[in-house]
Scaffold this motif. Structure first.
Motif, PDB file in Angstrom:
ATOM      1  N   LYS A  64     -60.643 -29.682  28.018  1.00  0.00           N
ATOM      2  CA  LYS A  64     -60.089 -30.686  28.931  1.00  0.00           C
ATOM      3  C   LYS A  64     -58.940 -31.441  28.264  1.00  0.00           C
ATOM      4  O   LYS A  64     -57.895 -31.678  28.889  1.00  0.00           O
ATOM      5  CB  LYS A  64     -61.177 -31.669  29.360  1.00  0.00           C
ATOM      6  N   ALA A  65     -59.117 -31.796  26.982  1.00  0.00           N
ATOM      7  CA  ALA A  65     -58.056 -32.491  26.254  1.00  0.00           C
ATOM      8  C   ALA A  65     -56.848 -31.581  26.066  1.00  0.00           C
ATOM      9  O   ALA A  65     -55.695 -32.016  26.188  1.00  0.00           O
ATOM     10  CB  ALA A  65     -58.572 -32.971  24.907  1.00  0.00           C
ATOM     11  N   ARG A  66     -57.100 -30.291  25.796  1.00  0.00           N
ATOM     12  CA  ARG A  66     -55.997 -29.345  25.592  1.00  0.00           C
ATOM     13  C   ARG A  66     -55.166 -29.209  26.864  1.00  0.00           C
ATOM     14  O   ARG A  66     -53.925 -29.201  26.826  1.00  0.00           O
ATOM     15  CB  ARG A  66     -56.548 -27.980  25.177  1.00  0.00           C
ATOM     16  N   LEU A  67     -55.830 -29.110  28.001  1.00  0.00           N
ATOM     17  CA  LEU A  67     -55.114 -28.985  29.265  1.00  0.00           C
ATOM     18  C   LEU A  67     -54.320 -30.256  29.581  1.00  0.00           C
ATOM     19  O   LEU A  67     -53.211 -30.194  30.120  1.00  0.00           O
ATOM     20  CB  LEU A  67     -56.108 -28.692  30.390  1.00  0.00           C
ATOM     21  N   HIS A  68     -54.882 -31.405  29.235  1.00  0.00           N
ATOM     22  CA  HIS A  68     -54.175 -32.673  29.475  1.00  0.00           C
ATOM     23  C   HIS A  68     -52.933 -32.759  28.593  1.00  0.00           C
ATOM     24  O   HIS A  68     -51.860 -33.183  29.058  1.00  0.00           O
ATOM     25  CB  HIS A  68     -55.106 -33.843  29.194  1.00  0.00           C
ATOM     26  N   LEU A  69     -53.050 -32.328  27.365  1.00  0.00           N
ATOM     27  CA  LEU A  69     -51.895 -32.325  26.461  1.00  0.00           C
ATOM     28  C   LEU A  69     -50.825 -31.360  26.963  1.00  0.00           C
ATOM     29  O   LEU A  69     -49.633 -31.641  26.866  1.00  0.00           O
ATOM     30  CB  LEU A  69     -52.342 -31.937  25.046  1.00  0.00           C
ATOM     31  N   ALA A  70     -51.255 -30.222  27.509  1.00  0.00           N
ATOM     32  CA  ALA A  70     -50.300 -29.252  28.057  1.00  0.00           C
ATOM     33  C   ALA A  70     -49.570 -29.844  29.260  1.00  0.00           C
ATOM     34  O   ALA A  70     -48.362 -29.639  29.429  1.00  0.00           O
ATOM     35  CB  ALA A  70     -51.031 -27.969  28.442  1.00  0.00           C
ATOM     36  N   ALA A  71     -50.306 -30.583  30.089  1.00  0.00           N
ATOM     37  CA  ALA A  71     -49.687 -31.206  31.260  1.00  0.00           C
ATOM     38  C   ALA A  71     -48.679 -32.267  30.844  1.00  0.00           C
ATOM     39  O   ALA A  71     -47.593 -32.380  31.437  1.00  0.00           O
ATOM     40  CB  ALA A  71     -50.767 -31.830  32.143  1.00  0.00           C
ATOM     41  N   LEU A  72     -49.000 -33.042  29.816  1.00  0.00           N
ATOM     42  CA  LEU A  72     -48.058 -34.046  29.318  1.00  0.00           C
ATOM     43  C   LEU A  72     -46.826 -33.377  28.723  1.00  0.00           C
ATOM     44  O   LEU A  72     -45.696 -33.827  28.922  1.00  0.00           O
ATOM     45  CB  LEU A  72     -48.748 -34.929  28.270  1.00  0.00           C
ATOM     46  N   SER A  73     -47.044 -32.287  27.993  1.00  0.00           N
ATOM     47  CA  SER A  73     -45.921 -31.562  27.395  1.00  0.00           C
ATOM     48  C   SER A  73     -44.980 -31.022  28.462  1.00  0.00           C
ATOM     49  O   SER A  73     -43.762 -30.996  28.276  1.00  0.00           O
ATOM     50  CB  SER A  73     -46.453 -30.417  26.531  1.00  0.00           C
ATOM     51  N   VAL A  85     -49.729 -43.356  20.966  1.00  0.00           N
ATOM     52  CA  VAL A  85     -50.372 -44.164  21.995  1.00  0.00           C
ATOM     53  C   VAL A  85     -51.894 -44.092  21.892  1.00  0.00           C
ATOM     54  O   VAL A  85     -52.592 -45.098  22.014  1.00  0.00           O
ATOM     55  CB  VAL A  85     -49.911 -43.721  23.396  1.00  0.00           C
ATOM     56  N   ALA A  86     -52.428 -42.889  21.654  1.00  0.00           N
ATOM     57  CA  ALA A  86     -53.884 -42.695  21.640  1.00  0.00           C
ATOM     58  C   ALA A  86     -54.508 -43.025  20.290  1.00  0.00           C
ATOM     59  O   ALA A  86     -55.721 -43.151  20.185  1.00  0.00           O
ATOM     60  CB  ALA A  86     -54.209 -41.251  22.016  1.00  0.00           C
ATOM     61  N   ASP A  87     -53.680 -43.139  19.251  1.00  0.00           N
ATOM     62  CA  ASP A  87     -54.173 -43.359  17.889  1.00  0.00           C
ATOM     63  C   ASP A  87     -55.087 -42.211  17.459  1.00  0.00           C
ATOM     64  O   ASP A  87     -56.191 -42.403  16.956  1.00  0.00           O
ATOM     65  CB  ASP A  87     -54.916 -44.694  17.795  1.00  0.00           C
ATOM     66  N   GLU A 109     -61.635 -37.404  22.984  1.00  0.00           N
ATOM     67  CA  GLU A 109     -61.287 -36.910  24.314  1.00  0.00           C
ATOM     68  C   GLU A 109     -60.904 -38.062  25.238  1.00  0.00           C
ATOM     69  O   GLU A 109     -59.892 -37.990  25.953  1.00  0.00           O
ATOM     70  CB  GLU A 109     -62.462 -36.143  24.918  1.00  0.00           C
ATOM     71  N   ARG A 110     -61.691 -39.144  25.205  1.00  0.00           N
ATOM     72  CA  ARG A 110     -61.396 -40.279  26.090  1.00  0.00           C
ATOM     73  C   ARG A 110     -60.030 -40.874  25.776  1.00  0.00           C
ATOM     74  O   ARG A 110     -59.271 -41.248  26.680  1.00  0.00           O
ATOM     75  CB  ARG A 110     -62.495 -41.345  25.950  1.00  0.00           C
ATOM     76  N   LYS A 111     -59.699 -40.977  24.505  1.00  0.00           N
ATOM     77  CA  LYS A 111     -58.396 -41.530  24.114  1.00  0.00           C
ATOM     78  C   LYS A 111     -57.252 -40.666  24.635  1.00  0.00           C
ATOM     79  O   LYS A 111     -56.254 -41.172  25.147  1.00  0.00           O
ATOM     80  CB  LYS A 111     -58.306 -41.638  22.591  1.00  0.00           C
ATOM     81  N   ILE A 112     -57.395 -39.346  24.489  1.00  0.00           N
ATOM     82  CA  ILE A 112     -56.330 -38.437  24.918  1.00  0.00           C
ATOM     83  C   ILE A 112     -56.183 -38.449  26.431  1.00  0.00           C
ATOM     84  O   ILE A 112     -55.058 -38.522  26.966  1.00  0.00           O
ATOM     85  CB  ILE A 112     -56.614 -37.004  24.417  1.00  0.00           C
ATOM     86  N   LEU A 113     -57.292 -38.389  27.145  1.00  0.00           N
ATOM     87  CA  LEU A 113     -57.236 -38.350  28.608  1.00  0.00           C
ATOM     88  C   LEU A 113     -56.696 -39.649  29.199  1.00  0.00           C
ATOM     89  O   LEU A 113     -56.190 -39.660  30.325  1.00  0.00           O
ATOM     90  CB  LEU A 113     -58.622 -38.057  29.183  1.00  0.00           C
ATOM     91  N   ALA A 114     -56.785 -40.739  28.425  1.00  0.00           N
ATOM     92  CA  ALA A 114     -56.294 -42.031  28.918  1.00  0.00           C
ATOM     93  C   ALA A 114     -54.782 -42.155  28.821  1.00  0.00           C
ATOM     94  O   ALA A 114     -54.181 -43.062  29.403  1.00  0.00           O
ATOM     95  CB  ALA A 114     -56.950 -43.176  28.142  1.00  0.00           C
TER      96      ALA A 114
END
Length: 248
Positions: A64-73, A85-87, A109-114
């Motif tokens: 889930k975190a990987r997909l969120h990072l891909a979407a941000l990228s 931002v996520a520290d 995961e919570r930090k990244i998804l936020a």
């Protein structure tokens, strides 16, 4: 066991064997005395309370975190901006993105998804006070402003930041520069090195592990020289991470 040895790590039975009673690591090593059982019970109770409060920090799939990072990228939000931002450490993010990390802590995961695109954009403005605090520490250490500007990539010999606001990208660059150039007391680092040597690790092996970690993380070759009781902060941080890896 074989995997731990290959990675240069020691099994928990060995790590906990000489811990005092009442230490959870001693319990994990096999001691079931009253004090060790109480320490383990206290740990489990604290974990249960954290889960109940919504702060559970066990392992979850990294997908889930990987997909969120891909979407941000995909919307031009870089890994470094997310980390700021996520520290969350850059190495952790790289391992998630590459797929090397299959599981991560729930809190990570919570930090990244936020992180949202608006919050993490390299050009987003954030308060400049923390960045100026870091720069002033380097100036106090004797670094000329012109040299700091050069290392930050500016052609003009001046720090081109406003006093009130700074971009996420520039704030990240200042943090990296501060971590690279800042010195700190060598007392803690020397103690870690002494502890590792007391456990049988040769200094040459320790330094080799520190240099290997620096190479793996893209850091500069560490300078472990102690001058007037102080050591480069980046070298101290690498020694701490190697100590953690060799004693976990």
């Amino acid at each position: 066991m074989t995997d731990l040895v290959a990675r240069g790590l020691r099994p928990v039975s060995e790590l906990g064997a000489h811990r005092p009673h009442g230490d959870r690591l001693r319990y994990l090593a096999g001691c079931k005395c009253f004090d060790c059982r109480r320490a383990n019970s206290a740990y489990e109770t604290a974990r249960a309370a954290a889960r109940k409060a919504g702060d559970w920090n066990g392992f979850v799939p990294a997908e889930k975190a990987r997909l969120h990072l891909a979407a941000l990228s995909a919307v031009n939000v870089g890994r470094r901006a997310v980390g700021h931002v996520a520290d969350v450490g850059d190495t952790v993010l790289m391992d998630i993105i590459s797929g090397r990390k299959k599981q991560i802590r729930a809190r990570t995961e919570r930090k990244i998804l936020a992180v949202t695109a608006a919050a993490a954009s390299d050009g987003a403005l954030i308060p400049a006070k923390p960045s100026w605090k870091l720069l002033n520490e380097l100036i106090h250490d004797g670094w000329p402003k012109a040299e700091l500007a050069r290392q930050l990539g500016y052609k003009a010999p001046a720090l081109q930041f406003r006093k009130t606001q700074i971009t996420v990208r520039n704030a990240y660059d200042v943090e990296q520069l501060h971590a690279k150039l800042r010195s700190c007391s060598a007392r803690g680092t020397l103690k870690l090195l002494d502890d590792l040597q007391a456990e049988g690790f040769r200094m040459a092996h320790i330094q080799e592990r520190v240099e290997k970690l620096a190479h793996e993380t893209g850091a500069d070759k560490p300078d472990l020289t102690v001058r007037k009781g102080r050591i480069r902060a980046d070298a101290a941080a690498l020694v701490q991470r190697v100590y953690d890896l060799m004693t976990e």
